[in-house]
Design a protein around this motif. Structure first.
Motif, short mmCIF file in Angstrom:
data_model
loop_
_atom_site.label_atom_id
_atom_site.label_comp_id
_atom_site.label_asym_id
_atom_site.label_seq_id
_atom_site.Cartn_x
_atom_site.Cartn_y
_atom_site.Cartn_z
N ASN A 279 -5.41 10.29 -6.87
CA ASN A 279 -5.11 11.61 -6.32
C ASN A 279 -6.33 12.52 -6.31
O ASN A 279 -7.26 12.33 -7.10
CB ASN A 279 -4.03 12.29 -7.17
CG ASN A 279 -2.66 11.68 -6.92
OD1 ASN A 279 -2.32 11.37 -5.78
ND2 ASN A 279 -1.89 11.50 -7.97
N LYS B 293 -1.68 8.96 1.98
CA LYS B 293 -1.09 9.71 0.86
C LYS B 293 -2.12 10.10 -0.19
O LYS B 293 -1.98 11.11 -0.86
CB LYS B 293 -0.01 8.85 0.19
CG LYS B 293 1.34 8.87 0.87
CD LYS B 293 2.44 8.82 -0.16
CE LYS B 293 3.77 9.35 0.32
NZ LYS B 293 4.10 9.15 1.71
N LEU B 294 -3.14 9.28 -0.38
CA LEU B 294 -4.08 9.51 -1.49
C LEU B 294 -5.43 9.96 -0.94
O LEU B 294 -5.92 9.44 0.06
CB LEU B 294 -4.24 8.23 -2.32
CG LEU B 294 -2.92 7.69 -2.88
CD1 LEU B 294 -3.14 6.37 -3.57
CD2 LEU B 294 -2.29 8.69 -3.85
N ILE C 53 0.85 -1.20 0.00
CA ILE C 53 0.00 0.00 0.00
C ILE C 53 0.88 1.24 0.00
O ILE C 53 0.65 2.19 -0.74
CB ILE C 53 -0.95 0.00 1.22
CG1 ILE C 53 -1.99 -1.12 1.08
CG2 ILE C 53 -1.64 1.36 1.40
CD1 ILE C 53 -2.84 -1.36 2.30
N SER C 54 1.93 1.21 0.81
CA SER C 54 2.80 2.36 0.90
C SER C 54 3.55 2.58 -0.43
O SER C 54 3.65 3.71 -0.92
CB SER C 54 3.69 2.15 2.10
OG SER C 54 4.85 2.81 2.00
N VAL D 127 -8.32 3.86 -5.86
CA VAL D 127 -7.62 4.91 -5.12
C VAL D 127 -6.87 5.80 -6.12
O VAL D 127 -6.25 5.31 -7.06
CB VAL D 127 -6.61 4.35 -4.08
CG1 VAL D 127 -7.33 3.57 -3.02
CG2 VAL D 127 -5.56 3.48 -4.71
N LYS E 265 1.06 9.04 -6.09
CA LYS E 265 1.24 10.44 -5.67
C LYS E 265 2.26 11.13 -6.60
O LYS E 265 2.04 12.26 -7.04
CB LYS E 265 1.74 10.45 -4.22
CG LYS E 265 1.81 11.80 -3.58
CD LYS E 265 0.50 12.09 -2.88
CE LYS E 265 0.40 13.53 -2.45
NZ LYS E 265 -0.94 13.92 -2.14
N SER F 294 0.99 3.87 -3.07
CA SER F 294 0.60 5.25 -2.78
C SER F 294 1.67 6.22 -3.25
O SER F 294 1.38 7.24 -3.85
CB SER F 294 0.37 5.45 -1.29
OG SER F 294 -0.59 4.56 -0.83
N LYS F 295 2.94 5.88 -2.98
CA LYS F 295 4.05 6.77 -3.37
C LYS F 295 4.08 6.94 -4.88
O LYS F 295 4.24 8.05 -5.39
CB LYS F 295 5.38 6.17 -2.89
CG LYS F 295 5.74 6.62 -1.50
CD LYS F 295 7.15 6.18 -1.13
CE LYS F 295 7.22 6.01 0.38
NZ LYS F 295 8.05 4.91 0.82
N PHE G 180 -4.33 3.79 2.69
CA PHE G 180 -4.13 4.53 1.44
C PHE G 180 -4.32 6.02 1.68
O PHE G 180 -3.67 6.85 1.05
CB PHE G 180 -5.13 4.05 0.37
CG PHE G 180 -4.64 2.88 -0.43
CD1 PHE G 180 -3.52 3.00 -1.24
CD2 PHE G 180 -5.29 1.65 -0.39
CE1 PHE G 180 -3.05 1.92 -2.00
CE2 PHE G 180 -4.84 0.57 -1.13
CZ PHE G 180 -3.71 0.70 -1.94
N ASN G 181 -5.24 6.34 2.59
CA ASN G 181 -5.58 7.73 2.87
C ASN G 181 -4.41 8.55 3.41
O ASN G 181 -4.45 9.77 3.42
CB ASN G 181 -6.73 7.76 3.87
CG ASN G 181 -7.87 8.61 3.37
OD1 ASN G 181 -8.82 8.83 4.05
ND2 ASN G 181 -7.79 9.12 2.15
N ILE H 169 -10.82 7.87 -2.57
CA ILE H 169 -10.94 6.42 -2.43
C ILE H 169 -12.41 6.04 -2.59
O ILE H 169 -13.29 6.62 -1.93
CB ILE H 169 -10.41 5.96 -1.05
CG1 ILE H 169 -8.93 6.35 -0.95
CG2 ILE H 169 -10.61 4.47 -0.86
CD1 ILE H 169 -8.26 6.00 0.33
#
Ligand SMILES: C[S@@+](CC[C@H](N)C(=O)[O-])C[C@H]1O[C@@H](n2cnc3c(N)ncnc32)[C@H](O)[C@@H]1O
Length: 343
Positions: A334, A273-274, A207-208, A332, A215, A211-212, A270-271, A277
């Motif tokens: 931006n 960074k993003l 997930i991390s 998910v 983003k 997300s990166k 997820f929230n 959702i």
């Protein structure tokens, strides 16, 4: 197994992915002849709906000249195959795509490569191996196959679940663990009144990473899996052999071990960074994407027997008593993206 004690996640990891004996490492468990069947194997219409969604999202992103499309854990490679096949009518999109598969099992990778030999796809073992184009990640029944840890509270103390080997038998054993270690591993505060926790450290890592990428490069992820929405965490680990549930401590290396996703927890993760959702049932997603309309068009030229088969398969995907409600679709992305096809 040489070791005699494993935390639950290490036990699952070992049973599924041990280099010489792991369940996913030596055979193909997916399909009617295997132990379980997944949506892309049930009907090509599933992958067709995903293809249309991909084209729609690419258009929404402003038709970038280059876009990464990454599938996580591709099983037999069926969804990637059908996506590439159905994109022959979307030449400009197809030319923009850099297709990737992230796969852990060498055996399944071989099957994926053979099936997709006519298409241009790269296989990667890490997500950081992609170029920095906008990126769409798709994952069907990927996260449910990642190993989970379990903690439970008895009285005032917390315990972690282990599996121990006792002579030739495997047994559960719970060992006390410090509360701050749980929160450290979970990467979250434990909710008030929580007495049971099930989560996957590997999912948290993924997930991390996802997300990166989103983003930084823009794009999004479409995650399809079986799971639930409530805040309270449930004990959902299960083992399946030959399309039937089995005891997870028996048939080591011979059965699939999965869990249900707590989508609420995924959302929270997820929230970080993003911002956007969305979660919907597989039933609603596929109907919104036009699966029934597509089935109707296809059925026009089919024999009665073929028609019955087509609708039987679509029903399996969307029926509330079958996969329709148990499976959820999560998107998910931006904050600036307003794409909502299917939701
Ligand atoms: C349940 S299967 C789903 C296959 C396919 N997506 C489908 O729907 O038919 C899980 C897939 O994820 C792969 N997998 C599991 N853990 C992985 C990891 N850490 N990295 C990459 N692939 C992994 C498995 O080898 C397998 O291909």
């Amino acid at each position: 197994m040489r070791k005699n004690k494993f935390s639950l996640d290490k036990f699952i990891e070992h049973s599924l992915y041990d280099k010489s004996n792991g369940y996913y490492m030596k055979n193909n468990p997916i399909g009617n002849k295997g132990d379980f069947i997944t949506a892309p194997e049930i009907s090509v219409l599933f992958s067709e709906m995903i293809s249309i969604w991909l084209v729609g999202f690419w258009e929404n992103l402003g038709k970038p000249k280059k876009i990464n499309i990454i599938e996580l854990g591709a099983g037999t490679g069926e969804m990637m195959f059908q996506i590439n096949k159905s994109l022959k009518n979307f030449e400009i999109f197809k030319k923009s795509c850099e297709f990737y598969i992230l796969e852990k099992s060498p055996q399944l990778m071989k099957i994926q490569k053979k099936k997709n030999r006519l298409f241009k796809i790269k296989w990667i073992d890490k997500l950081n191996k992609i170029k920095s184009f906008p990126t769409i990640i798709i994952a069907n029944e990927f996260f449910d196959a990642l190993p989970v840890k379990q903690y439970k509270k008895l009285g005032k103390a917390w315990y972690e679940r282990y599996v121990v080997k006792n002579k030739d038998k495997y047994e559960f054993k719970d060992e006390e663990i410090k509360f701050h270690e749980i929160e450290k591993n979970l990467g979250e505060k434990v909710q008030k009144n929580e007495k049971f926790i099930e989560f996957s450290p590997r999912s948290n890592e993924k997930i991390s990473e996802i997300s990166k990428i989103i983003k930084k490069n823009n794009g999004g992820a479409l995650i399809i899996d079986y799971g639930y929405l409530g805040k309270k965490m449930l004990d959902t680990v299960q083992s399946v052999k030959n399309h039937k549930k089995t005891d997870i401590l028996k048939n080591i290396y011979q059965s699939d071990i999965t869990h249900l996703l707590n989508f609420n927890f995924y959302k929270k993760k997820f929230n970080k960074k993003l911002d956007k959702i969305k979660i919907i049932s597989q039933r609603k997603f596929l109907i919104n994407m036009g699966i029934l309309h597509r089935a109707e068009i296809l059925s026009k030229n089919l024999t009665f027997h073929q028609k019955t088969d087509l609708y039987y398969r679509v029903q399996r995907l969307i029926d509330s008593q079958q996969m329709g409600e148990l499976f959820k679709v999560m998107f998910v992305t931006n904050r600036q993206n307003n794409f909502s096809m299917g939701f």
